[in-house]
Structures are given as C-alpha cells and as structure tokens.
Design a protein around this motif. Structure first.
Motif, PDB file in Angstrom:
ATOM      1  N   ILE A   1       0.945  -0.948  -0.423  1.00  0.00           N
ATOM      2  CA  ILE A   1       0.008   0.229   0.185  1.00  0.00           C
ATOM      3  C   ILE A   1       1.228   0.922   0.122  1.00  0.00           C
ATOM      4  CG2 ILE A   1      -1.399   1.536   1.235  1.00  0.00           C
ATOM      5  CD1 ILE A   1      -2.397  -1.502   2.454  1.00  0.00           C
ATOM      6  N   VAL A   2       1.835   1.211   0.955  1.00  0.00           N
ATOM      7  CA  VAL A   2       2.679   2.410   1.166  1.00  0.00           C
ATOM      8  C   VAL A   2       3.568   2.306  -0.813  1.00  0.00           C
ATOM      9  CG1 VAL A   2       4.929   3.248   1.525  1.00  0.00           C
ATOM     10  CG2 VAL A   2       3.111   2.097   3.593  1.00  0.00           C
ATOM     11  N   LEU A   3       3.692   1.271  -1.181  1.00  0.00           N
ATOM     12  CA  LEU A   3       4.829   1.673  -2.478  1.00  0.00           C
ATOM     13  C   LEU A   3       3.375   2.021  -3.735  1.00  0.00           C
ATOM     14  CD1 LEU A   3       6.623  -1.822  -2.174  1.00  0.00           C
ATOM     15  CD2 LEU A   3       7.614   0.362  -2.155  1.00  0.00           C
ATOM     16  N   PHE A   4       2.345   1.722  -3.413  1.00  0.00           N
ATOM     17  CA  PHE A   4       1.169   2.103  -4.210  1.00  0.00           C
ATOM     18  C   PHE A   4       0.513   3.780  -4.668  1.00  0.00           C
ATOM     19  CE2 PHE A   4      -2.669   3.404  -5.234  1.00  0.00           C
ATOM     20  CZ  PHE A   4      -3.442   2.498  -6.661  1.00  0.00           C
TER      21      PHE A   4
ATOM     22  N   ALA B   1       1.031   8.813  -6.132  1.00  0.00           N
ATOM     23  CA  ALA B   1       1.326  10.627  -5.801  1.00  0.00           C
ATOM     24  C   ALA B   1       3.002  11.144  -5.891  1.00  0.00           C
ATOM     25  CB  ALA B   1       2.218  11.010  -4.430  1.00  0.00           C
ATOM     26  N   MET B   2       3.486  10.449  -7.242  1.00  0.00           N
ATOM     27  CA  MET B   2       4.559  11.023  -7.410  1.00  0.00           C
ATOM     28  C   MET B   2       4.688  11.010  -9.023  1.00  0.00           C
ATOM     29  SD  MET B   2       7.172  11.871  -5.575  1.00  0.00           S
ATOM     30  CE  MET B   2       8.290  11.886  -6.592  1.00  0.00           C
TER      31      MET B   2
ATOM     32  N   TYR C   1      -0.284  18.469  -6.417  1.00  0.00           N
ATOM     33  CA  TYR C   1       0.595  17.446  -6.570  1.00  0.00           C
ATOM     34  C   TYR C   1       1.555  18.707  -7.401  1.00  0.00           C
ATOM     35  CZ  TYR C   1      -1.820  13.922  -4.061  1.00  0.00           C
ATOM     36  OH  TYR C   1      -2.530  13.219  -3.299  1.00  0.00           O
ATOM     37  N   SER C   2       3.025  18.667  -6.493  1.00  0.00           N
ATOM     38  CA  SER C   2       5.021  18.335  -7.338  1.00  0.00           C
ATOM     39  C   SER C   2       5.476  18.381  -6.569  1.00  0.00           C
ATOM     40  CB  SER C   2       4.636  20.314  -7.404  1.00  0.00           C
ATOM     41  OG  SER C   2       5.295  21.161  -8.024  1.00  0.00           O
ATOM     42  N   PHE C   3       6.702  17.781  -7.536  1.00  0.00           N
ATOM     43  CA  PHE C   3       7.784  17.573  -7.149  1.00  0.00           C
ATOM     44  C   PHE C   3       8.940  18.641  -7.251  1.00  0.00           C
ATOM     45  CE2 PHE C   3      12.566  16.248  -7.444  1.00  0.00           C
ATOM     46  CZ  PHE C   3      12.129  14.588  -6.919  1.00  0.00           C
ATOM     47  N   ALA C   4       8.259  18.982  -9.097  1.00  0.00           N
ATOM     48  CA  ALA C   4       9.985  20.128  -9.150  1.00  0.00           C
ATOM     49  C   ALA C   4       9.493  21.974  -8.161  1.00  0.00           C
ATOM     50  CB  ALA C   4       9.298  20.665 -10.648  1.00  0.00           C
ATOM     51  N   GLU C   5       8.734  22.033  -7.549  1.00  0.00           N
ATOM     52  CA  GLU C   5       8.055  22.843  -6.911  1.00  0.00           C
ATOM     53  C   GLU C   5       9.475  22.629  -5.616  1.00  0.00           C
ATOM     54  OE1 GLU C   5       4.441  24.422  -7.445  1.00  0.00           O
ATOM     55  OE2 GLU C   5       5.021  24.963  -9.181  1.00  0.00           O
ATOM     56  N   ARG C   6       9.263  21.255  -5.187  1.00  0.00           N
ATOM     57  CA  ARG C   6       9.285  20.937  -3.566  1.00  0.00           C
ATOM     58  C   ARG C   6       9.961  19.522  -3.329  1.00  0.00           C
ATOM     59  NH1 ARG C   6       6.245  23.732  -0.144  1.00  0.00           N
ATOM     60  NH2 ARG C   6       6.470  22.548   1.196  1.00  0.00           N
TER      61      ARG C   6
ATOM     62  N   SER D   1      11.967  15.222  -0.904  1.00  0.00           N
ATOM     63  CA  SER D   1      12.802  14.136  -0.987  1.00  0.00           C
ATOM     64  C   SER D   1      13.843  13.618   1.019  1.00  0.00           C
ATOM     65  CB  SER D   1      14.128  14.671  -1.233  1.00  0.00           C
ATOM     66  OG  SER D   1      13.910  14.871  -2.916  1.00  0.00           O
ATOM     67  N   ILE D   2      13.458  14.695   1.712  1.00  0.00           N
ATOM     68  CA  ILE D   2      13.724  14.471   3.071  1.00  0.00           C
ATOM     69  C   ILE D   2      12.299  13.579   3.514  1.00  0.00           C
ATOM     70  CG2 ILE D   2      13.754  15.811   4.619  1.00  0.00           C
ATOM     71  CD1 ILE D   2      15.469  18.121   3.684  1.00  0.00           C
ATOM     72  N   PHE D   3      10.988  13.947   3.152  1.00  0.00           N
ATOM     73  CA  PHE D   3      10.125  13.608   3.840  1.00  0.00           C
ATOM     74  C   PHE D   3       9.909  11.437   3.322  1.00  0.00           C
ATOM     75  CE2 PHE D   3       5.862  11.576   2.270  1.00  0.00           C
ATOM     76  CZ  PHE D   3       5.091  11.505   3.524  1.00  0.00           C
ATOM     77  N   LEU D   4      10.212  11.536   2.303  1.00  0.00           N
ATOM     78  CA  LEU D   4      10.462   9.962   1.024  1.00  0.00           C
ATOM     79  C   LEU D   4      11.587   9.231   2.163  1.00  0.00           C
ATOM     80  CD1 LEU D   4       9.730  10.116  -1.959  1.00  0.00           C
ATOM     81  CD2 LEU D   4       8.617   9.891  -0.287  1.00  0.00           C
ATOM     82  N   PHE D   5      12.878   9.920   2.891  1.00  0.00           N
ATOM     83  CA  PHE D   5      14.092   9.450   3.220  1.00  0.00           C
ATOM     84  C   PHE D   5      13.320   8.956   4.515  1.00  0.00           C
ATOM     85  CE2 PHE D   5      17.311   9.501   6.307  1.00  0.00           C
ATOM     86  CZ  PHE D   5      18.467   8.893   5.719  1.00  0.00           C
ATOM     87  N   GLY D   6      12.600   9.773   5.346  1.00  0.00           N
ATOM     88  CA  GLY D   6      11.955   9.689   6.901  1.00  0.00           C
ATOM     89  C   GLY D   6      11.350   9.045   6.495  1.00  0.00           C
ATOM     90  N   TRP D   7      10.569   9.041   6.100  1.00  0.00           N
ATOM     91  CA  TRP D   7       9.074   8.159   6.029  1.00  0.00           C
ATOM     92  C   TRP D   7       9.302   6.441   5.161  1.00  0.00           C
ATOM     93  CZ3 TRP D   7       4.889   6.268   7.999  1.00  0.00           C
ATOM     94  CH2 TRP D   7       4.054   5.686   6.997  1.00  0.00           C
ATOM     95  N   LEU D   8      10.193   6.621   3.973  1.00  0.00           N
ATOM     96  CA  LEU D   8      10.357   4.825   3.757  1.00  0.00           C
ATOM     97  C   LEU D   8      11.460   4.041   4.880  1.00  0.00           C
ATOM     98  CD1 LEU D   8       9.789   5.553   0.180  1.00  0.00           C
ATOM     99  CD2 LEU D   8       7.719   4.764   1.573  1.00  0.00           C
ATOM    100  N   LEU D   9      12.310   4.885   4.824  1.00  0.00           N
ATOM    101  CA  LEU D   9      13.752   4.338   5.449  1.00  0.00           C
ATOM    102  C   LEU D   9      14.369   4.655   6.789  1.00  0.00           C
ATOM    103  CD1 LEU D   9      16.760   5.606   2.413  1.00  0.00           C
ATOM    104  CD2 LEU D   9      15.762   3.143   2.884  1.00  0.00           C
TER     105      LEU D   9
END
Length: 319
Positions: free
Chosen positions: A39-42, A47-48, A168-173, A178-186
């Motif tokens: 579910i997390v991966l999906f 979102a991405m 949703y936007s990755f380019a603007e944030r 990146s920090i959120f994904l690092f903290g949440w996933l790893l």
C-alpha cells in the motif's frame, strides 16, 4: 517507482516458494505488514505520478490538474456517498473473510514469567524497538523520538515555500519531498519491516529465507571504535580516562556535525542557506544530519561490527 513495485511483487511471489519465507510472511500478525508494504509503494507511486504530471503541465504553461474543473466530477450526494458505501461494504467483507480464514487466536493472558520469544512491540513501535539495537535505551526510546517530534513541529517554520499547496508537484518541492520520503520510507517503514520479518528469537537477525532457530547464537564480535583504535591498531590497552579513551569517536562526531554542514553549504546548499537564514538553516541541517546518521550507524554495525562510536558507560552515553 513502477520498477520498484514490479520487482517487489516478483520478489514476494517467487519467495513464497521458500518454506521459511512463507512461514514468516503468512503469520497472522505479519499479514497486515505485508499489505502495508504494497500500500505504501502504491500510494507513493500515485502521488509521484500526479506530481510529475503536474510538473509537465506547469512547464507547458497549463494549470495543474487539480485546478481544472472535470466535467465528469461527481457531487457528494448521492454519487460520492454511494461510492463510499460500496467501499465500506467491500472492506467489511474483506475483514470478515480475513477473520474466518486466517487463524489468529487470542493468546493466553500475559505472564511475566513466560515471555514470548521474540517479544515484539506493536508494529508501529517496531522501529523504535529496532533502534534499541544501535543506541542506549534512553537515546533510542526518549531522545530520538523527542527530536523527531521537535523536527515535525519545526517544519512549518523551516519550510515556508507556499508552492505545491493544494496540488501535487515534485519540481517545486524537491527538498521537502526528498526529506519526507527518506524519513518515512527509510527511517520508519524500513525499520518496521526489519523488526517484523528479520528479527527472530532472542532478537537475532535472520535472513529472509533463514529458519528462525531459537538456539541460534550470535557471536559477540561487535566492538567499540575506541577498542578498534587502541587495541587493534595501536596494540595497547584502553586509557583509564574516559575522555582520552573516546577522543577519536568524539572528534568524529564533532567533524560530522560541524564540518559536514560547511561542506554541504559550500557545495550544494548555498542558495538554501541564503533563503533560510542562519537560524532556520542551522536547525534544518542539524535535523538532516541527525536523520542521515541513523542508517550510517546501522550500516557500520552490519558491515564492520562497530557497536558504538562513542561509548561512555560512566555517563550512560553510548552512540
């Protein structure tokens, strides 16, 4: 993300042919964690995907997809309520089927004289329990969770970028996501996965296809940095003074937290430093280095059997 998802599904399906792997992942307590992983991966992929699609629209000068009025948009009543009712019914059927076909009987009342082995915390605390392997209990159980809460509180004061709000936007944030994904996933999901599937009896580390043998003994080969330097490299005993004994580890920690920020600022984060100012930037870089230090400490333990960089049992300070 698609490659990661497909690879994860293939790994899971093929690994089910192994008896030991199947035995662990199909335990009633572990089935929800298996679902959590997919579910997390999906939802991360969803979102991405939407973020990348919006970034392309912004580059083309078009409004983001959330700003467009979809002619097929449904109203709350009755369309959305019907959809939610159907979803609720399907989930209820799933849970009833799950409770019927998955044997998950209640265990006997807790007995302090007969603790289960392994004795595991609830799944949402398994990350903290895993941190106890690498840090002192007061650091893993009090200091680090406290700093995590402080970091979450500090986010609105550090990140004042108003772009990306409501869509949703990755380019603007890039930095924030990146920090959120690092903290949440790893730092959260990965620790839960390790604690659930790779920690067996006596909290020993077991491979994904390894039988959880209660008689397995881990060789006590983990040593501190001071022991490596003084005993292995210098061929002498440890100094009696704790400061002299741990001076190399203390120096390494000081370099990590005071020299690394200077290098990062000059190489990559110069514009961010000017944007945030010295106060907010200091908080940001301190929290970032602290987050990165967790996997570093874990890999040092796994690869080099390094127990503590600084071990001062006189003050219950071991990191």
């Amino acid at each position: 993300m698609v490659i990661v998802g497909v690879t994860s599904v293939l790994f899971f399906v093929l690994s089910l042919t192994d008896e030991n792997f199947r035995l662990i992942v199909t335990k009633p307590d572990n089935i929800p964690i298996v679902g959590l992983i997919f579910i997390v991966l999906f939802f991360t992929w969803v979102a991405m995907y939407q973020a990348v699609r919006n970034d392309k629209r912004i580059e083309e000068g078009k409004p983001v997809s959330e700003a467009e009025v979809d002619p097929k948009r449904v109203i709350v009543w009755p369309d959305l309520v019907y959809i939610e009712l159907i979803a609720l019914s399907l989930v209820l059927i799933l849970l009833i089927g799950w409770s019927v076909f998955v044997q998950a009987p209640l265990e006997q009342p807790a007995n302090p004289a007969n603790s289960p082995n392994p004795s595991k915390a609830p799944w949402y605390f398994l990350g903290l329990q895993e941190l106890l392997v690498y840090f002192d209990p007061w650091i893993a159980g009090v200091l680090l969770p406290g700093l995590a809460v402080v970091g979450l509180i500090a986010i609105p004061y550090i990140d004042k970028n108003k772009k990306g709000n409501g869509y949703y936007s990755f380019a603007e944030r890039k930095m924030a996501i990146s920090i959120f994904l690092f903290g949440w996933l790893l730092l959260w999901i990965l620790l839960i996965v390790i604690g659930t599937f790779l920690r067996g009896p006596n909290w020993n580390f077991f491979g994904p296809y390894e039988y959880w043998d209660v008689h397995k003994l881990e060789p006590l080969v983990n040593i501190n940095l001071s022991e490596i330097i003084y005993i292995k490299w210098f061929g002498t005993g440890l100094p009696g003074n704790w400061f002299l004994r741990e001076i190399f580890g203390i120096g390494l920690i000081l370099v990590y937290f005071f020299v690394t920020p200077v290098i990062l600022t000059k190489k990559w984060f110069g514009s961010l430093y000017e944007k945030l100012g010295i106060g907010r930037y200091a908080i940001f870089i301190s929290l970032l280095l602290l987050m990165i230090s967790f996997p570093i400490k874990m890999y040092l333990r796994w690869l080099f059997n390094l127990k503590y960089l600084v071990a001062i049992p006189e003050f219950f300070f071991n990191i």
